[in-house]
Structure formats: structure tokens, C-alpha cells
Motif scaffolding. Structure first.
Motif, PDB file in Angstrom:
ATOM      1  N   ASP A   5     -10.325   3.300 -21.044  1.00 40.42           N
ATOM      2  CA  ASP A   5     -10.325   3.375 -19.579  1.00 40.42           C
ATOM      3  C   ASP A   5     -10.042   2.003 -18.969  1.00 40.42           C
ATOM      4  OD1 ASP A   5     -10.930   6.030 -19.786  1.00 40.42           O
ATOM      5  OD2 ASP A   5     -13.019   5.842 -19.167  1.00 40.42           O
ATOM      6  N   ALA A   6     -10.649   0.973 -19.554  1.00 45.04           N
ATOM      7  CA  ALA A   6     -10.434  -0.391 -19.060  1.00 45.04           C
ATOM      8  C   ALA A   6      -8.975  -0.800 -19.197  1.00 45.04           C
ATOM      9  CB  ALA A   6     -11.334  -1.370 -19.809  1.00 45.04           C
ATOM     10  N   VAL A   7      -8.356  -0.413 -20.312  1.00 46.45           N
ATOM     11  CA  VAL A   7      -6.932  -0.708 -20.513  1.00 46.45           C
ATOM     12  C   VAL A   7      -6.083   0.011 -19.475  1.00 46.45           C
ATOM     13  CG1 VAL A   7      -4.964  -0.385 -22.062  1.00 46.45           C
ATOM     14  CG2 VAL A   7      -7.146  -1.189 -22.972  1.00 46.45           C
ATOM     15  N   ILE A   8      -6.361   1.285 -19.260  1.00 44.52           N
ATOM     16  CA  ILE A   8      -5.597   2.077 -18.284  1.00 44.52           C
ATOM     17  C   ILE A   8      -5.705   1.466 -16.893  1.00 44.52           C
ATOM     18  CG2 ILE A   8      -5.508   4.298 -17.073  1.00 44.52           C
ATOM     19  CD1 ILE A   8      -6.368   5.585 -19.760  1.00 44.52           C
ATOM     20  N   GLU A  13      -3.597  -1.845 -12.367  1.00 40.13           N
ATOM     21  CA  GLU A  13      -3.694  -3.056 -11.546  1.00 40.13           C
ATOM     22  C   GLU A  13      -2.470  -3.942 -11.722  1.00 40.13           C
ATOM     23  OE1 GLU A  13      -4.489  -6.487  -9.486  1.00 40.13           O
ATOM     24  OE2 GLU A  13      -5.326  -4.486  -9.213  1.00 40.13           O
ATOM     25  N   GLY A  14      -2.067  -4.172 -12.960  1.00 39.25           N
ATOM     26  CA  GLY A  14      -0.927  -5.043 -13.225  1.00 39.25           C
ATOM     27  C   GLY A  14       0.357  -4.539 -12.616  1.00 39.25           C
ATOM     28  N   HIS A  26      -4.802   2.529  -5.666  1.00 34.53           N
ATOM     29  CA  HIS A  26      -4.463   3.192  -6.931  1.00 34.53           C
ATOM     30  C   HIS A  26      -5.620   3.115  -7.925  1.00 34.53           C
ATOM     31  CE1 HIS A  26      -0.365   3.480  -5.451  1.00 34.53           C
ATOM     32  NE2 HIS A  26      -0.058   4.188  -6.518  1.00 34.53           N
ATOM     33  N   LEU A  27      -6.352   2.003  -7.915  1.00 36.82           N
ATOM     34  CA  LEU A  27      -7.507   1.906  -8.814  1.00 36.82           C
ATOM     35  C   LEU A  27      -8.596   2.901  -8.421  1.00 36.82           C
ATOM     36  CD1 LEU A  27      -7.821  -1.963  -9.274  1.00 36.82           C
ATOM     37  CD2 LEU A  27      -7.247  -0.295 -11.042  1.00 36.82           C
ATOM     38  N   ALA A 215      -7.110  -8.647 -19.475  1.00 31.82           N
ATOM     39  CA  ALA A 215      -5.982  -8.910 -20.369  1.00 31.82           C
ATOM     40  C   ALA A 215      -4.833  -7.937 -20.121  1.00 31.82           C
ATOM     41  CB  ALA A 215      -6.446  -8.828 -21.821  1.00 31.82           C
ATOM     42  N   ALA A 216      -5.154  -6.655 -19.953  1.00 32.31           N
ATOM     43  CA  ALA A 216      -4.108  -5.660 -19.705  1.00 32.31           C
ATOM     44  C   ALA A 216      -3.406  -5.923 -18.384  1.00 32.31           C
ATOM     45  CB  ALA A 216      -4.717  -4.257 -19.712  1.00 32.31           C
ATOM     46  N   SER A 217      -4.182  -6.274 -17.375  1.00 35.67           N
ATOM     47  CA  SER A 217      -3.616  -6.568 -16.064  1.00 35.67           C
ATOM     48  C   SER A 217      -2.660  -7.759 -16.123  1.00 35.67           C
ATOM     49  CB  SER A 217      -4.747  -6.863 -15.067  1.00 35.67           C
ATOM     50  OG  SER A 217      -4.236  -7.293 -13.827  1.00 35.67           O
ATOM     51  N   PHE A 218      -3.058  -8.810 -16.817  1.00 30.69           N
ATOM     52  CA  PHE A 218      -2.219 -10.003 -16.939  1.00 30.69           C
ATOM     53  C   PHE A 218      -0.886  -9.683 -17.609  1.00 30.69           C
ATOM     54  CE2 PHE A 218      -0.872 -13.361 -19.935  1.00 30.69           C
ATOM     55  CZ  PHE A 218      -0.429 -14.299 -19.015  1.00 30.69           C
TER      56      PHE A 218
END
Length: 257
Positions: A5-8, A13-14, A26-27, A215-218
Motif C-alpha cells: 500500500d505504501a508503494v502504491i 504521489e510521485g 488523488h492520495l 522512496a517510491a515517490s522520489f
């Protein structure tokens, strides 16, 4: 929440932070689709992972922001109105507006209509400012006021800033880049304020979720920034307006707030 879920959410966000479609909106909607309850941690998570997208700006534009004093001063002038508004309305935003799916959906829908109408009638003046370092300080401060409108979830910080700059006579590519730079102090301040108030209550698992989303957002934001710069040199924002209307209608049908 789990790590996937955190990755999604980090990917969402990214992708959306710098596009004129509202990352916060969207979040909020993505959390609804994932079945998350609007807890204090989740609200803090949505705010904090924006730092990942902001780090992407620092990586790509750090030299302009940190070395060029003229750019830094204009970013500061634009940031001040947003900072003042954020301090005043922090509790209202986090405790009321960030819980409201109808607010997000109406903002997405009406914002889409506005983008389409604006692009149909807007003509860039011949003397539009094309150098961030030459934007008048008064104009920069007014751009900051436009950005403050994005405290309403669904409005889009990027859209508000860019439209404000275009109305004030700044070239499209220039105001898009200025919007990237202005995001850095804005999101840093928002995250710092939230962490100052809530970080002590996070568990070890929750801290891991924050790091994963960050990390995923970056990683995704790097590509999102490059895409938008490529896109705006060839197109206007009408397609994003159409998307906002379509997304609002689809999400309304799915979550039925």
C-alpha cells in the motif's frame, strides 16, 4: 496499511505532485479505494511522502535553488504567503478538509472545467517573463497566494501556481519550473510542521511505511517532472482538465461519498 500500500501511494504521489491534477486529492481517493480509514497517521503519511517528490526537484534543480541568489529570493517571496496561510489554516485542513471526499471530487471536477476554459481563452502576451531571476517580487508573492488556494484538497498546488503565473504574465515553461522550485520550501514546511506535531506517535512499522512511500515517490517523481517539461513545450493543459472531470465522475461513482 502494508508495504505494498505504501508503494502504491508513493507512486500515486510521485506521478501527481507536479501535474495539475492534485496529488492530495488523488492520495485521499486512493486511500479510500484501498480501504484505509482516515487516521491521523494516514494523513501524516500523505503529507510526508511528498518529501520524496520534493527530493526529486532538489536532485534536478538543486543548483538553481541553492546557488542562484536571485532565484532563491523569488522563491522565498512566493513561499511567505503560503506559509502564513498554512499556519493559520493547518487544523482546518488536516482535521476537516482532508477527510472530505466530496470536497476533493468537486475540486477535481470544477478545476477541470476551469483549466479547459482558461486554456481556450488564455493568450501568452508578447512580453511574458521568461527568466525566473527577473520575476518581480510582487508577482512572486501573488503566485504564492495562488498556491495557497491548493490547501483545499483537489485544487492542485501545481495547477494553482501555474495558472496564477500565466495570468500574471510569466511564460509557461518558466512558471512550470518556478512551480517545481516553490514546491521545495512549501512541502518541507508542511512536512516539518506535521512531523513536529505527530512524529512521536509513530510506531516502527509506520516509520517503515513512511520510508517506503518516500522512496517510491522520489523514483517516480523524477520521470513525472521530465514528462511535464516535455509535455508543456508542445501542448496546453486542456487534456489534464478533461482528465480531472473524468476522474471526478469515475471516483464519485466508485466511492459514492
Amino acid at each position: 496499511m502494508n508495504l505494498w500500500d505504501a508503494v502504491i501511494l508513493g507512486i500515486v504521489e510521485g506521478i501527481t505532485e507536479f501535474l495539475p491534477v492534485s496529488s492530495t486529492g488523488h492520495l485521499l481517493l486512493a486511500n479510500r479505494l484501498l480501504g484505509h480509514e482516515p487516521t491521523d497517521f494516514l494523513k501524516s503519511f500523505d503529507i510526508t511522502i511528498q518529501l520524496g517528490a520534493i527530493l526529486a526537484v532538489v536532485v534536478l534543480y538543486g543548483r538553481s535553488l541553492l546557488v542562484d541568489r536571485k532565484v532563491l529570493m523569488r522563491v522565498a517571496a512566493a513561499f511567505i504567503p503560503t506559509a502564513v496561510a498554512g499556519l493559520i489554516f493547518y487544523k482546518l485542513i488536516k482535521n476537516v478538509l482532508m477527510d472530505s471526499a466530496p470536497v476533493v471530487l468537486w475540486s477535481l471536477f470544477l478545476g477541470g472545467i476551469f483549466l479547459i476554459v482558461f486554456e481556450k481563452f488564455h493568450k501568452e502576451p508578447p512580453g511574458a517573463e521568461g527568466d525566473i531571476r527577473k520575476i518581480p517580487y510582487g508577482t512572486a508573492a501573488l503566485i504564492g497566494l495562488f498556491q495557497a488556494l491548493a490547501m483545499v484538497p483537489g485544487v492542485s498546488r501545481s495547477a494553482a501556481t501555474i495558472i496564477g503565473g500565466l495570468l500574471l504574465g510569466v511564460r509557461r515553461k518558466t512558471i512550470v519550473e518556478f512551480s517545481f522550485l516553490l514546491a521545495v520550501p512549501t512541502m518541507l514546511a508542511a512536512t516539518a510542521l506535521d512531523l513536529l506535531k505527530n512524529a512521536s506517535a509513530f510506531s516502527a512499522d509506520q516509520a517503515a511505511f513512511l520510508a517506503t512511500g518516500f522512496a517510491a515517490s522520489f523514483a517516480v517523481a523524477i520521470f513525472s517532472i521530465k514528462f511535464l517539461l516535455y509535455y508543456i513545450q508542445r501542448n496546453n493543459f486542456i487534456l489534464f482538465g478533461v482528465y480531472r472531470i473524468f476522474a471526478a465522475l469515475v471516483f464519485w461513482w466508485i466511492i459514492r461519498p
